[in-house]
Design a protein around this motif. Structure first.
Motif, PDB file in Angstrom:
ATOM      1  N   ASP A   1       0.849  -1.191   0.000  1.00  0.00           N
ATOM      2  CA  ASP A   1       0.000   0.000   0.000  1.00  0.00           C
ATOM      3  C   ASP A   1       0.889   1.247   0.000  1.00  0.00           C
ATOM      4  O   ASP A   1       2.080   1.165   0.243  1.00  0.00           O
ATOM      5  N   ASP A   2       0.269   2.348  -0.243  1.00  0.00           N
ATOM      6  CA  ASP A   2       0.896   3.649  -0.028  1.00  0.00           C
ATOM      7  C   ASP A   2       2.001   4.010  -1.011  1.00  0.00           C
ATOM      8  O   ASP A   2       3.135   4.313  -0.619  1.00  0.00           O
TER       9      ASP A   2
ATOM     10  N   HIS B   1      -5.823   3.312  -4.267  1.00  0.00           N
ATOM     11  CA  HIS B   1      -5.774   3.213  -2.798  1.00  0.00           C
ATOM     12  C   HIS B   1      -6.215   4.540  -2.182  1.00  0.00           C
ATOM     13  O   HIS B   1      -5.498   5.159  -1.405  1.00  0.00           O
TER      14      HIS B   1
ATOM     15  N   HIS C   1      -5.958   9.641   1.240  1.00  0.00           N
ATOM     16  CA  HIS C   1      -5.557   8.804   2.375  1.00  0.00           C
ATOM     17  C   HIS C   1      -5.462   9.625   3.662  1.00  0.00           C
ATOM     18  O   HIS C   1      -4.466   9.588   4.378  1.00  0.00           O
TER      19      HIS C   1
ATOM     20  N   SER D   1      -6.699   2.535   4.751  1.00  0.00           N
ATOM     21  CA  SER D   1      -6.827   2.060   6.140  1.00  0.00           C
ATOM     22  C   SER D   1      -7.700   0.800   6.228  1.00  0.00           C
ATOM     23  O   SER D   1      -8.271   0.514   7.283  1.00  0.00           O
TER      24      SER D   1
ATOM     25  N   HIS E   1       3.601  -2.314   3.878  1.00  0.00           N
ATOM     26  CA  HIS E   1       3.876  -0.957   3.394  1.00  0.00           C
ATOM     27  C   HIS E   1       5.360  -0.893   3.085  1.00  0.00           C
ATOM     28  O   HIS E   1       6.182  -1.204   3.959  1.00  0.00           O
TER      29      HIS E   1
END
Ligand SMILES: [Zn+2]
Length: 287
Positions: free
Chosen positions: A14-15, A91, A95, A143, A241
């Motif tokens: 993610d991220d 995603h 965020h 999240s 991550h």
């Protein structure tokens, strides 16, 4: 020698945002991803809020930082797509969180989140169409959390979701909890779709569950999950991550990156790894 059982496997990172360094990402690919399937969660315009994924000096700017301005990472992602084992996913837009005292409300649980999602998904799709040859409709809720309305909207746009946990236990006995229970029952009855427990639990699920790197604290647990996935032919999707891999584990020895390497070695030694290829519609199909 006994044949190793098959295990369908992928890493889910993610991220990936404006703040992701292409050099660091290449290092992540070379050190950990190698030949594995990789699903990357792309954040369209990360907001400057307190978050471990972004440098501290941006924590309170409250501005949006579009990934479009990080040409090096976009270039790397579009090259990666040509390898055939890379799958970009949306995603979230920024965020971010709304903070009320100790309560942090993630992007897709905020008031009017579903209305903003309608607009933001268009922007994300535009970006993906610019960047990739065949972007799939994959979505990783920021999240790991989203409201039933957002889930319903994403299903209506034929998105495939990567897990979300549904209602928090402590909210079940509230008026809101009751409302969600009714909504869920309605959706199961009339849409044949469970908005709160989607993965592999009914034939209409278009979700994949993931296992968090942070939660894999023993080899026994890892083996149990891998055996379960292997014998049921479920994909084992390991969520992490990229930015946390050089962080030291709380109360443990070593970094999360070292744990990840141990996990990958264990899986490689004990299973025949099969690359996971997500089933999903293409964003191109809507045109
Ligand atoms: Zn995230």
């Amino acid at each position: 020698m006994k044949k190793k059982p098959n295990l369908i496997f992928a890493l889910r990172d993610d991220d990936v945002s404006y703040f992701t360094s292409a050099i660091n990402y290449q290092e992540f690919l070379d050190t950990y991803v190698k030949e594995h399937s990789l699903i990357s969660g792309v954040i369209t315009a990360q907001k400057g809020k307190p978050c471990m994924a972004i440098p501290q000096k941006y924590w309170n700017t409250n501005l949006n930082y579009p990934i479009k301005e990080n040409h090096a990472i976009l270039n790397l992602l579009s090259i990666l797509e040509t390898t055939g084992n890379f799958f970009p996913a949306i995603h979230g837009y920024e965020h971010s969180y709304d903070v009320f005292g100790n309560t942090w409300i993630p992007e897709l649980q905020q008031k009017n989140a579903h209305l903003n999602l309608r607009i933001n998904i268009e922007k994300a799709e535009e970006l993906f169409l610019d960047l990739f040859r065949n972007p799939l409709k994959l979505f990783i809720p920021p999240s790991n959390s989203l409201s039933p309305k957002c889930a319903s909207f994403l299903f209506s746009r034929s998105y495939t979701l990567f897990n979300y946990p549904g209602l928090k236990r402590n909210s079940r006995n509230t008026i809101k909890g009751t409302f969600y229970r009714i909504l869920r029952a309605y959706s199961i009855k009339f849409n044949k779709r469970d908005l709160l427990k989607p993965y592999n639990e009914n034939k209409d699920s278009i979700c994949y569950n993931s296992v968090s790197l942070l939660g894999l604290d023993s080899q026994l647990k890892l083996q149990k999950i891998a055996d379960y996935c292997s014998s049921n032919n479920y994909p084992f999707i390991l969520a992490l991550h990229n930015w946390e891999l050089d962080h030291y584990k709380i109360g443990g020895i070593g970094t999360f990156g070292e744990t990840l390497l141990d996990i990958l070695n264990f899986l490689g030694e004990n299973y025949q790894i099969v690359r996971f290829i997500p089933k999903a519609k293409s964003i191109l199909e809507k045109i």
